[in-house]
Design a protein around this motif. Sequence first.
Motif, PDB file in Angstrom:
ATOM      1  N   UNK A   8      44.768 -21.769 -21.876  1.00  0.00           N
ATOM      2  CA  UNK A   8      45.065 -20.619 -21.044  1.00  0.00           C
ATOM      3  C   UNK A   8      46.407 -20.013 -21.368  1.00  0.00           C
ATOM      4  N   UNK A   9      46.424 -18.717 -21.698  1.00  0.00           N
ATOM      5  CA  UNK A   9      47.653 -18.031 -22.074  1.00  0.00           C
ATOM      6  C   UNK A   9      48.152 -17.076 -21.013  1.00  0.00           C
ATOM      7  N   UNK A  10      47.808 -17.347 -19.734  1.00  0.00           N
ATOM      8  CA  UNK A  10      48.406 -16.602 -18.641  1.00  0.00           C
ATOM      9  C   UNK A  10      49.738 -17.226 -18.266  1.00  0.00           C
ATOM     10  N   UNK A  11      50.270 -16.824 -17.111  1.00  0.00           N
ATOM     11  CA  UNK A  11      51.614 -17.267 -16.756  1.00  0.00           C
ATOM     12  C   UNK A  11      51.699 -18.766 -16.556  1.00  0.00           C
ATOM     13  N   UNK A  12      50.646 -19.405 -15.988  1.00  0.00           N
ATOM     14  CA  UNK A  12      50.727 -20.845 -15.782  1.00  0.00           C
ATOM     15  C   UNK A  12      50.606 -21.598 -17.103  1.00  0.00           C
ATOM     16  N   UNK A  13      49.743 -21.136 -18.001  1.00  0.00           N
ATOM     17  CA  UNK A  13      49.601 -21.797 -19.285  1.00  0.00           C
ATOM     18  C   UNK A  13      50.848 -21.676 -20.141  1.00  0.00           C
ATOM     19  N   UNK A  14      51.421 -20.493 -20.175  1.00  0.00           N
ATOM     20  CA  UNK A  14      52.603 -20.264 -21.013  1.00  0.00           C
ATOM     21  C   UNK A  14      53.798 -21.060 -20.498  1.00  0.00           C
ATOM     22  N   UNK A  31      44.267 -19.631 -26.297  1.00  0.00           N
ATOM     23  CA  UNK A  31      43.990 -18.477 -25.423  1.00  0.00           C
ATOM     24  C   UNK A  31      42.864 -17.658 -26.035  1.00  0.00           C
ATOM     25  N   UNK A  32      41.936 -17.216 -25.192  1.00  0.00           N
ATOM     26  CA  UNK A  32      40.758 -16.510 -25.712  1.00  0.00           C
ATOM     27  C   UNK A  32      41.065 -15.082 -26.156  1.00  0.00           C
ATOM     28  N   UNK A 254      40.374 -18.625 -13.664  1.00  0.00           N
ATOM     29  CA  UNK A 254      39.038 -18.763 -13.095  1.00  0.00           C
ATOM     30  C   UNK A 254      38.083 -19.529 -14.001  1.00  0.00           C
ATOM     31  N   UNK A 255      38.432 -19.694 -15.268  1.00  0.00           N
ATOM     32  CA  UNK A 255      37.599 -20.488 -16.174  1.00  0.00           C
ATOM     33  C   UNK A 255      37.842 -21.987 -16.014  1.00  0.00           C
ATOM     34  N   UNK A 379      46.900 -27.608 -14.084  1.00  0.00           N
ATOM     35  CA  UNK A 379      47.902 -26.756 -13.447  1.00  0.00           C
ATOM     36  C   UNK A 379      47.252 -25.390 -13.298  1.00  0.00           C
ATOM     37  N   UNK A 380      46.532 -25.214 -12.207  1.00  0.00           N
ATOM     38  CA  UNK A 380      45.683 -24.026 -12.069  1.00  0.00           C
ATOM     39  C   UNK A 380      45.388 -23.759 -10.600  1.00  0.00           C
TER      40      UNK A 380
END
Length: 420
Positions: A8-14, A31-32, A254-255, A379-380
């Motif tokens: 996941x390359x959103x804020x939590x992943x980064x 990240x997709x 959401x994934x 962490x989601x």
Amino acid sequence: MKKIAVIGGGITGVTTAYALAKRGFTVTLLEKHRYAAMETSFANGGQFSASNAEVWNEWSTVLKGLKWMFKNDAPLLVNPKPSWHKLSWFAEFLAAIPHYQANTIETARLAVAARQHLFQWAAEEGLDFDHKKEGILHIYRDKATFDHAGKVSELLAKGGLERHPVTLAEMRQIEPTLAGQYYGGYFTQSDSTGDIHKFTTGMAQAAQRLGVTTLYGQDITAVRTDGSTVTITANSDQGEQQRVFDGVVVCAGTASRDLASQLGDRVNIYPVKGYSITVNLLDEASRKGAPVVSLLDDDTKLVTSRLGDDRLRVAGTAEFNGYNRDIRADRIKPLVDWVQQCFPAVRTESVAPWAGLRPMMPNLMPRVGRGRAACVFYNTGHGHLGLTLSAMTADMIGNIVESAMGSVSQKVFVTPALQP
């Protein structure tokens, strides 16, 4: 050296990849999309808002949802078509109502603690993300909602947040451009705002400088674990590839629910759609007539953030409609109308609409901790507080992974409310 995958390359992943890299792990971020922050971290409300830490698990929320079910422009909209996912989520939502006070206090505590990490990281990395430390003003149109805000403030205070009531005259002094009649407000000086997309992409670049390998355009088709390693299968421009890691942290928004199921865990995240508009302030009158202080309108459930000199972000609403990402005109119109009513000097002919899916757990608390397998972590599920909580939960999961897979160099920080 342990190899950790972050999905996941959103804020939590980064932020998670950054926190793990600082602890010495070999980190690969998958990240997709072709870039970081292209889904829910693209155009949210932009608030670092500990003052918005109140969880939604109240009977009043349920009653409002029932009342607004067939009102297309309502702040809260629930598609009545049933699904097992939706029904199970709402059942758990109701079961969490007795924990409303405790979860609100805990969320406020996490949000206040997150500031230290976020501001420190931003300063260390020299990030420019249109950060404004002007506070957040909550506005209320009647006595009942204002009185409820007073009770919420007592809970927030237990979590370490200071906010205070203000009169209508004081509201005008805090934000002179605000038009309309209100009963009163609450002001949180310590809250702030910023552009989530700029912050996340800046943190992604910082993570790369720390040695994180960022793999974009990765369509993950399968994840599995044998208990000690994790195998991730993904399609990309180079075809299908399998990669093996010593551990994985799922930060996939959401994934995350589907990925967790493949890894033997239940993470009951539901996609709650939110909308935003970015108003381009093209003329001097609009720039002067737009608010600088961030607002939260309790009646309409809308928030504002001033992003630089020439953009105004307005965001909000909650729509339970599955994984639907359609941008509906009847959901965007109330946001534009609100700007015209509250800030009549702002021209709204140049407006960029957006919709994103907030990853929400039924108790409105993020899932931060270990999975069943020793090498799986989560962490989601940060919901509407991803920007607010991300720096703290990234540091927490970093400590948890370090404790489980490496030498402990820092005190492990896990709160009971966030344990799996």
